[in-house]
Structures are given as C-alpha cells and as structure tokens.
Design a protein around this motif. Structure first.
Motif, PDB file in Angstrom:
ATOM      1  N   PHE A 153      -6.894   5.749   6.165  1.00  0.00           N
ATOM      2  CA  PHE A 153      -7.541   5.375   4.912  1.00  0.00           C
ATOM      3  C   PHE A 153      -7.503   6.591   3.996  1.00  0.00           C
ATOM      4  O   PHE A 153      -7.899   7.692   4.397  1.00  0.00           O
ATOM      5  CB  PHE A 153      -8.989   4.953   5.150  1.00  0.00           C
ATOM      6  N   LEU A 154      -7.037   6.396   2.794  1.00  0.00           N
ATOM      7  CA  LEU A 154      -6.940   7.460   1.804  1.00  0.00           C
ATOM      8  C   LEU A 154      -7.672   7.017   0.551  1.00  0.00           C
ATOM      9  O   LEU A 154      -7.385   5.940  -0.001  1.00  0.00           O
ATOM     10  CB  LEU A 154      -5.475   7.765   1.514  1.00  0.00           C
ATOM     11  N   GLY A 155      -8.646   7.826   0.115  1.00  0.00           N
ATOM     12  CA  GLY A 155      -9.394   7.517  -1.088  1.00  0.00           C
ATOM     13  C   GLY A 155      -9.024   8.454  -2.219  1.00  0.00           C
ATOM     14  O   GLY A 155      -8.900   9.666  -2.011  1.00  0.00           O
ATOM     15  N   THR A 156      -8.826   7.910  -3.396  1.00  0.00           N
ATOM     16  CA  THR A 156      -8.432   8.703  -4.554  1.00  0.00           C
ATOM     17  C   THR A 156      -9.553   8.722  -5.582  1.00  0.00           C
ATOM     18  O   THR A 156     -10.518   7.952  -5.495  1.00  0.00           O
ATOM     19  CB  THR A 156      -7.169   8.125  -5.219  1.00  0.00           C
ATOM     20  N   TYR A 157      -9.413   9.597  -6.561  1.00  0.00           N
ATOM     21  CA  TYR A 157     -10.388   9.653  -7.642  1.00  0.00           C
ATOM     22  C   TYR A 157      -9.805   8.958  -8.864  1.00  0.00           C
ATOM     23  O   TYR A 157      -9.243   9.583  -9.763  1.00  0.00           O
ATOM     24  CB  TYR A 157     -10.765  11.097  -7.968  1.00  0.00           C
ATOM     25  N   GLY A 158      -9.919   7.612  -8.840  1.00  0.00           N
ATOM     26  CA  GLY A 158      -9.472   6.832  -9.977  1.00  0.00           C
ATOM     27  C   GLY A 158      -8.606   5.633  -9.637  1.00  0.00           C
ATOM     28  O   GLY A 158      -8.567   4.659 -10.388  1.00  0.00           O
ATOM     29  N   GLU A 159      -7.915   5.687  -8.481  1.00  0.00           N
ATOM     30  CA  GLU A 159      -7.030   4.577  -8.099  1.00  0.00           C
ATOM     31  C   GLU A 159      -7.498   3.873  -6.845  1.00  0.00           C
ATOM     32  O   GLU A 159      -6.780   3.018  -6.307  1.00  0.00           O
ATOM     33  CB  GLU A 159      -5.600   5.086  -7.903  1.00  0.00           C
ATOM     34  N   GLY A 160      -8.681   4.206  -6.343  1.00  0.00           N
ATOM     35  CA  GLY A 160      -9.233   3.485  -5.213  1.00  0.00           C
ATOM     36  C   GLY A 160      -8.647   3.884  -3.881  1.00  0.00           C
ATOM     37  O   GLY A 160      -8.336   5.053  -3.636  1.00  0.00           O
ATOM     38  N   VAL A 161      -8.447   2.886  -3.003  1.00  0.00           N
ATOM     39  CA  VAL A 161      -8.138   3.094  -1.600  1.00  0.00           C
ATOM     40  C   VAL A 161      -6.696   2.702  -1.300  1.00  0.00           C
ATOM     41  O   VAL A 161      -6.186   1.698  -1.818  1.00  0.00           O
ATOM     42  CB  VAL A 161      -9.102   2.279  -0.710  1.00  0.00           C
ATOM     43  N   PHE A 162      -6.062   3.490  -0.421  1.00  0.00           N
ATOM     44  CA  PHE A 162      -4.721   3.184   0.077  1.00  0.00           C
ATOM     45  C   PHE A 162      -4.751   3.229   1.603  1.00  0.00           C
ATOM     46  O   PHE A 162      -5.510   4.009   2.197  1.00  0.00           O
ATOM     47  CB  PHE A 162      -3.701   4.201  -0.449  1.00  0.00           C
ATOM     48  N   LEU A 163      -3.918   2.392   2.232  1.00  0.00           N
ATOM     49  CA  LEU A 163      -3.826   2.328   3.688  1.00  0.00           C
ATOM     50  C   LEU A 163      -2.405   2.644   4.130  1.00  0.00           C
ATOM     51  O   LEU A 163      -1.435   2.318   3.445  1.00  0.00           O
ATOM     52  CB  LEU A 163      -4.206   0.939   4.213  1.00  0.00           C
ATOM     53  N   SER A 164      -2.312   3.275   5.300  1.00  0.00           N
ATOM     54  CA  SER A 164      -1.012   3.548   5.909  1.00  0.00           C
ATOM     55  C   SER A 164      -1.079   3.247   7.394  1.00  0.00           C
ATOM     56  O   SER A 164      -2.036   3.657   8.065  1.00  0.00           O
ATOM     57  CB  SER A 164      -0.605   5.001   5.698  1.00  0.00           C
ATOM     58  N   SER A 165      -0.086   2.559   7.902  1.00  0.00           N
ATOM     59  CA  SER A 165      -0.007   2.264   9.337  1.00  0.00           C
ATOM     60  C   SER A 165       1.112   3.049  10.010  1.00  0.00           C
ATOM     61  O   SER A 165       1.432   2.792  11.182  1.00  0.00           O
ATOM     62  CB  SER A 165       0.189   0.759   9.561  1.00  0.00           C
ATOM     63  N   ASP A 166       1.738   3.984   9.278  1.00  0.00           N
ATOM     64  CA  ASP A 166       2.817   4.788   9.861  1.00  0.00           C
ATOM     65  C   ASP A 166       2.546   6.285   9.672  1.00  0.00           C
ATOM     66  O   ASP A 166       3.435   7.054   9.359  1.00  0.00           O
ATOM     67  CB  ASP A 166       4.173   4.393   9.278  1.00  0.00           C
ATOM     68  N   ASN A 167       1.297   6.664   9.870  1.00  0.00           N
ATOM     69  CA  ASN A 167       0.891   8.079   9.828  1.00  0.00           C
ATOM     70  C   ASN A 167       1.148   8.748   8.485  1.00  0.00           C
ATOM     71  O   ASN A 167       1.458   9.943   8.410  1.00  0.00           O
ATOM     72  CB  ASN A 167       1.565   8.866  10.943  1.00  0.00           C
ATOM     73  N   GLY A 168       1.022   7.971   7.410  1.00  0.00           N
ATOM     74  CA  GLY A 168       1.050   8.560   6.082  1.00  0.00           C
ATOM     75  C   GLY A 168       2.385   8.574   5.383  1.00  0.00           C
ATOM     76  O   GLY A 168       2.500   9.115   4.285  1.00  0.00           O
ATOM     77  N   GLU A 169       3.411   7.982   5.978  1.00  0.00           N
ATOM     78  CA  GLU A 169       4.718   7.972   5.327  1.00  0.00           C
ATOM     79  C   GLU A 169       4.771   6.953   4.194  1.00  0.00           C
ATOM     80  O   GLU A 169       5.389   7.194   3.149  1.00  0.00           O
ATOM     81  CB  GLU A 169       5.818   7.694   6.355  1.00  0.00           C
ATOM     82  N   ASN A 170       4.139   5.818   4.380  1.00  0.00           N
ATOM     83  CA  ASN A 170       4.130   4.747   3.372  1.00  0.00           C
ATOM     84  C   ASN A 170       2.702   4.249   3.186  1.00  0.00           C
ATOM     85  O   ASN A 170       1.918   4.195   4.141  1.00  0.00           O
ATOM     86  CB  ASN A 170       5.040   3.590   3.807  1.00  0.00           C
ATOM     87  N   TRP A 171       2.407   3.839   1.937  1.00  0.00           N
ATOM     88  CA  TRP A 171       1.036   3.478   1.599  1.00  0.00           C
ATOM     89  C   TRP A 171       0.985   2.161   0.835  1.00  0.00           C
ATOM     90  O   TRP A 171       1.886   1.842   0.059  1.00  0.00           O
ATOM     91  CB  TRP A 171       0.388   4.570   0.744  1.00  0.00           C
ATOM     92  N   VAL A 172      -0.119   1.421   1.069  1.00  0.00           N
ATOM     93  CA  VAL A 172      -0.382   0.165   0.362  1.00  0.00           C
ATOM     94  C   VAL A 172      -1.771   0.259  -0.251  1.00  0.00           C
ATOM     95  O   VAL A 172      -2.738   0.616   0.436  1.00  0.00           O
ATOM     96  CB  VAL A 172      -0.309  -1.049   1.315  1.00  0.00           C
ATOM     97  N   GLN A 173      -1.873  -0.049  -1.540  1.00  0.00           N
ATOM     98  CA  GLN A 173      -3.183  -0.005  -2.195  1.00  0.00           C
ATOM     99  C   GLN A 173      -4.047  -1.149  -1.685  1.00  0.00           C
ATOM    100  O   GLN A 173      -3.576  -2.276  -1.483  1.00  0.00           O
ATOM    101  CB  GLN A 173      -3.018  -0.098  -3.706  1.00  0.00           C
ATOM    102  N   PHE A 174      -5.323  -0.868  -1.481  1.00  0.00           N
ATOM    103  CA  PHE A 174      -6.227  -1.880  -0.922  1.00  0.00           C
ATOM    104  C   PHE A 174      -7.581  -1.785  -1.623  1.00  0.00           C
ATOM    105  O   PHE A 174      -8.507  -1.137  -1.158  1.00  0.00           O
ATOM    106  CB  PHE A 174      -6.388  -1.672   0.588  1.00  0.00           C
ATOM    107  N   ASN A 175      -7.690  -2.441  -2.771  1.00  0.00           N
ATOM    108  CA  ASN A 175      -8.905  -2.407  -3.575  1.00  0.00           C
ATOM    109  C   ASN A 175      -9.569  -3.767  -3.711  1.00  0.00           C
ATOM    110  O   ASN A 175     -10.500  -3.920  -4.503  1.00  0.00           O
ATOM    111  CB  ASN A 175      -8.591  -1.869  -4.977  1.00  0.00           C
ATOM    112  N   SER A 176      -9.137  -4.741  -2.958  1.00  0.00           N
ATOM    113  CA  SER A 176      -9.703  -6.083  -3.074  1.00  0.00           C
ATOM    114  C   SER A 176     -11.200  -6.060  -2.777  1.00  0.00           C
ATOM    115  O   SER A 176     -11.640  -5.546  -1.744  1.00  0.00           O
ATOM    116  CB  SER A 176      -9.001  -7.027  -2.089  1.00  0.00           C
ATOM    117  N   GLY A 177     -11.983  -6.578  -3.708  1.00  0.00           N
ATOM    118  CA  GLY A 177     -13.430  -6.631  -3.550  1.00  0.00           C
ATOM    119  C   GLY A 177     -14.178  -5.459  -4.153  1.00  0.00           C
ATOM    120  O   GLY A 177     -15.408  -5.482  -4.233  1.00  0.00           O
ATOM    121  N   LEU A 178     -13.458  -4.420  -4.584  1.00  0.00           N
ATOM    122  CA  LEU A 178     -14.118  -3.235  -5.137  1.00  0.00           C
ATOM    123  C   LEU A 178     -14.393  -3.405  -6.622  1.00  0.00           C
ATOM    124  O   LEU A 178     -13.548  -3.910  -7.366  1.00  0.00           O
ATOM    125  CB  LEU A 178     -13.248  -1.989  -4.931  1.00  0.00           C
TER     126      LEU A 178
END
Length: 404
Positions: free
Chosen positions: A80-105
């Motif tokens: 789980f990666l949190g940013t200051y302005g773009e919300g949350v991103f998830l990675s299932s491959d140890n940080g090589e690729n990311w998907v934004q996940f802000n649904s419900g925020l």
C-alpha cells in the motif's frame, strides 16, 4: 543563561555517532519508509527501492510525475502506497507496477498519513479526510469517522493498534481518540501536560502491555492500552517528541528542537531516559532494521549502527541508582537517595517544569557507595519538579511534587 548552561549539561553526554547518508536519494525530504526482508522502500518525491538491504537503489513513480509518498505498508504480499494528493496505490509485485485505489475515499482522503492493519482490515489515516478502512479482497474503502469532529480531528498525526483499542491522534487541539474494536464510535480523550494544560500526541508506540506517546510536552506512558497516560518524559529542554522505535526491551525516542534532532533511550520501560545521539537535521521518523537505526529527515535518509544492548555504559547504569524521593508529595522537605557505581564527579540538580534550574543539591566527586541528600523547597511554589543525577556517562531523572 541558565537555559544555555542546561543545554550543555544535558547534551555534553550525548554520543556522536557516525551517520551514513543514502546519497543516491537526492530528494531531501523523506516522508516514509518500509523494511521488508531484503527490500527497503523509501518515500520521497518518488518511491526508492533497494533489493539488497540498502547497497543499491532504483526509483519508480506510481504517477506520471513526481509526488510526495507519505505512507507505506505491506500485508499479504500487497504493498500500500499513500501519496499527498493522489490517494492510494496498490502493488502485488513488490513495487514494480501500481494501480490506483481510491474507491470510496472523499476528496481530502487523497492526502495520506499512515496505514495500519488488524487481521484482514487495513485502516488508513489521512490529512484532512479522517480515517477509512478496507477489508482485503473487497472493492472499496469505507469511512470510519463516527464521532470524530471534522473541524479538529480529521487530520491524522498517528494511528496505532493497542490491545483491543485503536488509538488516533489528530489535529492540534489537545485531543486523542480511542475506538475499541467493534465499537460504533470514537471516544474523545485528553492528554494532560505536566503543567496541567492539554497537549496533542504526535506519535504512539505500543510496547508489550505499555503504550508510549509523545508530544511537545514530553513523553507519556500508559498501562491500560492508551486509556490513561502518565508523564515520564524528558524535561531538561523544550523537546518535541516525534517518533518512537523499540529493540528488545529498549525504547528509543526521537525528539526535535529547532533544526536539531536527538535520540534518547530507556531500558526500564520509560521510567528513566538517557541521551544517545545528537544530530543536525530535522527528524521525521525513526526506524530499526538490520541492527541499524534509520532516520528519515528533511535532509535525506541516514543510518548508523545500533550500540549493543549490553555495552559498558548500560552495565554502568545498572550500578547507578536514583531513588524516588521520600516523602512524595512533600512540604517543604524531602530526601533523595542515590547509588554511585564508581568514583567520579556527581551532579544532582532540580528543575521546574519549564526546564529552569532551581537548585543544585550535589556537585562534587563521590566514591562508590550509597548516599542521600535533603532538598528544602521552602522558597519554591507548589508544583511538579524534576531532579536529575548526572555523571560522565549516566543521566537519570525523576519527578517529585511539592504540595503546600
């Protein structure tokens, strides 16, 4: 003048360590870090990753442009990666690729402060949007703000799990909040400073059955999972407690004063604190990894080797004892007993809650042995005072109460 002298007394004992900077990370502000196996993840203006315990680094950016990465967390191989302005991103491959996940925020929940977890539930503290939770393998975040006033408590300072409680510090109004797991709302609490006012926690540390918290007023300790706190802090100077970490039975506290930072430690569950490091950057957070202490600062990421838990200074401390004064509370006289492990210069001084010296009780060479000294507070007003025993490499402090 007293404050200058006091500063020199307290920190002349500090050990100046050889700190090493991760020069590859050139962005000065380090907001977050995560240590997982051989991998290190560091949040600055991008995500910096080392796969070999800090020997080599590369960077990735989950967005199309640099952005402050303010929170990092890993659970069940999901980052789980949190940013200051773009919300949350998830990675299932140890940080090589990311998907934004802000649904419900909500919109202000795009400013991340911290992730924690309990079982399969992730809690997410934000800077302006309150608290949210997410159950793994579901498709949305859900608000968790019942009974949190949005005008003062939706900007997270810290959030932790302690026993059956979730502890939240938010805003700057002298409140913190408890929410027992399964309860329907947050419970408002106050942290009382040594002077009787209210102070806002900056950080928490669950430590076995104890919880530590720190603020501009010093260090506090709880034996009931954060429901009540007592002051056990360092009051020699006006130091702002911003971070805790633990190693075995030792607790480290990171404190700031202007552009300096200090690391103090306790080997007796917070009853006494001793200086360890004094450095010259603004500290954000401390971490322990690979037998090193890491400092995220406003001048980059630093580390230094931790001293062994059983080095000579620690053994000497065991041979030095500062007893609780008796009687306590007292009026106007009390007796302080202490033990010296070897011959050396001994100082015992008394300070008020502002850190000003009000009395010198001992300032001479003493042979090894047990001693006592009387403190007469006839010319002082009622209140809390602190007495400190100092030698070449030992500093012990206790609190006493003058009650007329």
């Amino acid at each position: 003048m007293k404050k200058v002298i006091l500063f020199l007394i307290v920190f002349s004992l500090t050990l100046f360590a050889q700190w090493n900077k991760i020069e590859v990370i050139q962005y000065p502000y380090i907001y977050s870090a995560l240590f997982s196996g051989d991998d290190i993840y560091v949040g600055g203006d991008s995500l910096y990753i080392s796969r070999d315990r800090g020997l080599s680094w590369n960077s990735v950016c989950p967005t199309n442009q640099p952005i402050e990465i303010t929170a990092l967390y890993k659970i069940e191989n999901v980052l789980f990666l949190g940013t200051y302005g773009e919300g949350v991103f998830l990675s299932s491959d140890n940080g090589e690729n990311w998907v934004q996940f802000n649904s419900g925020l909500g919109i202000f929940a795009n400013y991340a402060k911290k992730f924690i977890s309990s079982g399969d539930t992730i809690f997410y503290g934000t800077d302006g949007g309150g608290v949210y939770f997410y159950k793994l393998n579901t498709d949305s975040w859900q608000a968790y703000n019942e009974n949190l006033p949005d005008n003062i408590a939706w900007s997270t300072n810290d959030i932790v799990i302690s026993g059956n409680n979730i502890l939240l510090s938010a805003g700057a109004s002298g409140f913190y909040y408890i929410r027992p797991k399964g309860s329907s709302a947050w419970i408002e609490k106050r942290l009382v400073s040594p002077t009787g006012g209210y102070t806002t926690p900056n950080t928490f540390l669950p430590f076995n059955a104890i919880v530590f918290t720190g603020s501009r007023a010093g260090i506090f300790r709880s034996y009931d999972y954060g429901d009540n706190f007592e002051y056990v802090g360092i009051n020699a100077l006006s130091l702002n407690v911003v971070s805790f970490v633990d190693q075995g039975n030792r607790v480290y506290a990171g404190l700031t004063r202007a552009n300096d930072f200090f690391v103090w430690y306790s080997d007796d569950f917070g009853s006494s604190w001793n200086p360890l490091y004094h450095e010259f950057q603004g500290l954000k957070k401390l971490f322990i990894y690979d037998n090193k202490i890491w400092a995220a600062t406003n001048d980059g990421l630093y580390f230094t080797n931790l001293p062994p838990l059983n080095v000579e200074p620690d053994l000497e401390i065991k041979n030095f004892v500062l007893e609780q004064n008796y009687p306590n509370p007292f009026n106007p006289k009390t007796v302080i007993q202490y033990k010296i492990g070897k011959r050396q210069l001994v100082s015992i001084k008394v300070y008020n809650v502002l850190g000003n010296e009000v009395a010198t009780l001992v300032n001479e060479y003493k042979e090894a042995g047990k001693y006592q000294v009387e403190f007469d507070a006839s010319n002082l007003s009622s209140g809390v005072y602190y007495y400190r025993l100092q030698t070449d490499n030992v500093s012990l402090t206790k609190k006493m109460i003058l009650q007329r």
